[in-house]
Design an enzyme around this catalytic site. Structure first.
Site, PDB file in Angstrom:
ATOM      1  N   ASN A  90     -64.456 -37.649 -56.255  1.00  0.00           N
ATOM      2  CA  ASN A  90     -64.799 -37.284 -57.761  1.00  0.00           C
ATOM      3  C   ASN A  90     -66.388 -38.052 -58.272  1.00  0.00           C
ATOM      4  OD1 ASN A  90     -64.953 -37.056 -61.062  1.00  0.00           O
ATOM      5  ND2 ASN A  90     -64.127 -38.734 -60.676  1.00  0.00           N
ATOM      6  N   TYR A 157     -79.916 -35.480 -60.892  1.00  0.00           N
ATOM      7  CA  TYR A 157     -78.997 -35.623 -60.815  1.00  0.00           C
ATOM      8  C   TYR A 157     -78.439 -33.958 -60.829  1.00  0.00           C
ATOM      9  CZ  TYR A 157     -74.000 -34.922 -64.140  1.00  0.00           C
ATOM     10  OH  TYR A 157     -72.477 -34.701 -64.273  1.00  0.00           O
ATOM     11  N   LYS A 161     -76.077 -32.795 -57.845  1.00  0.00           N
ATOM     12  CA  LYS A 161     -74.438 -32.249 -57.772  1.00  0.00           C
ATOM     13  C   LYS A 161     -75.392 -30.380 -57.542  1.00  0.00           C
ATOM     14  CE  LYS A 161     -72.106 -34.918 -60.065  1.00  0.00           C
ATOM     15  NZ  LYS A 161     -70.674 -35.293 -59.923  1.00  0.00           N
TER      16      LYS A 161
END
Length: 254
Positions: A90, A157, A161
């Site tokens: 995570n 980002y 991701k």
């Protein structure tokens, strides 16, 4: 305490937000949990909280960009409880934001290192241990950004991701025959410290809230419960998925 009885889990990025809440939820459902993050003080406080509630936890502080750290997390699970069943990778970072032509190569690389490479390194060492225990579940935290929704100013980002989804699918195909399921959760906006730091005015909060069909952001617990489902035997035939937990942000643009 009946959804993860006797299971052993690793949770990275556990010092705050989704990771912290998920670690507590796993423990409340019967799992022994190895919690990881850089901040030792926050991890020790989390372990104390879990143990005070009757749960089992151990803390290993370190940097997810380092392969040896993932080896240490797995070793701790095995030394403490004899096996590993579940890993929730995570840990993440927004990284260097702003117009893409102003993002440094180092900033882009660091976002990839924390969000994507670290997840690969975790799975690299988690998978053999989970398979040795008879199978289980690996879960990654991706995002709806870069998958079903795009923002300007977050290229590093979004790219890192989105890469997690490809990694999820590749590992699910590789490990499926050995009873190891691999999935990703894709949250929308979640009410964490990072969210509040980024959206520090009523106008910003209203804009982000309006992106979601439910017209609110998630609590960390709402995402944690989706992770719990994917970790549990209730999701025994689910692998290779990019599971949207985004309050409908992927279906609305207003």
């Amino acid at each position: 305490m009946d959804r993860l009885p006797g299971k052993v889990a690793i949770v990275t990025g556990a010092s705050a937000g989704i990771g912290r809440v998920t670690a507590k939820l796993f423990a409340s459902e019967g799992a022994g949990v190895v919690v990881g993050a850089r901040r030792r003080g926050e991890l020790d406080a989390l372990v104390a909280e879990i143990e005070a509630a009757g749960g089992k936890a151990a803390a290993v502080a370190g940097d997810v960009r380092e392969e040896a750290y993932h080896q240490a997390l797995v070793a701790t699970a095995i030394e403490r409880w004899g096996k590993l069943d579940i890993a929730f990778n995570n840990a993440g970072t927004l990284g260097e934001a702003g117009p893409s032509d102003g993002v440094s190569a180092a900033g882009f690389s660091d976002a990839l290192a924390v969000n994507l490479t670290a997840a690969f390194l975790g799975a690299k060492h988690q998978a053999p241990a989970i398979i040795a225990a008879g199978g289980g579940s690996i879960i990654f935290t991706s995002t709806f950004v870069g998958y079903s929704f795009a923002f300007s100013g977050v290229a590093a980002y979004a790219a890192s991701k989105a890469g997690l989804i490809g990694l999820t699918q590749a590992l699910a195909a590789e490990y499926g025959p050995r009873n190891l399921r691999v999935n990703a959760v894709l949250p929308g906006a979640v009410d964490t410290d990072m969210y509040r730091d980024m959206n520090d005015t009523p106008d910003k909060q209203a804009f982000v809230t309006g992106l979601h069909a439910l017209k609110r952001v998630a609590t960390p617990d709402e995402v944690a419960r989706a992770v719990l489902f994917l970790a549990s035997d209730e999701a025994s035939f689910i692998t290779g998925t990019a599971s949207l937990v985004d309050g409908g942000a992927s279906i609305t643009r207003t």
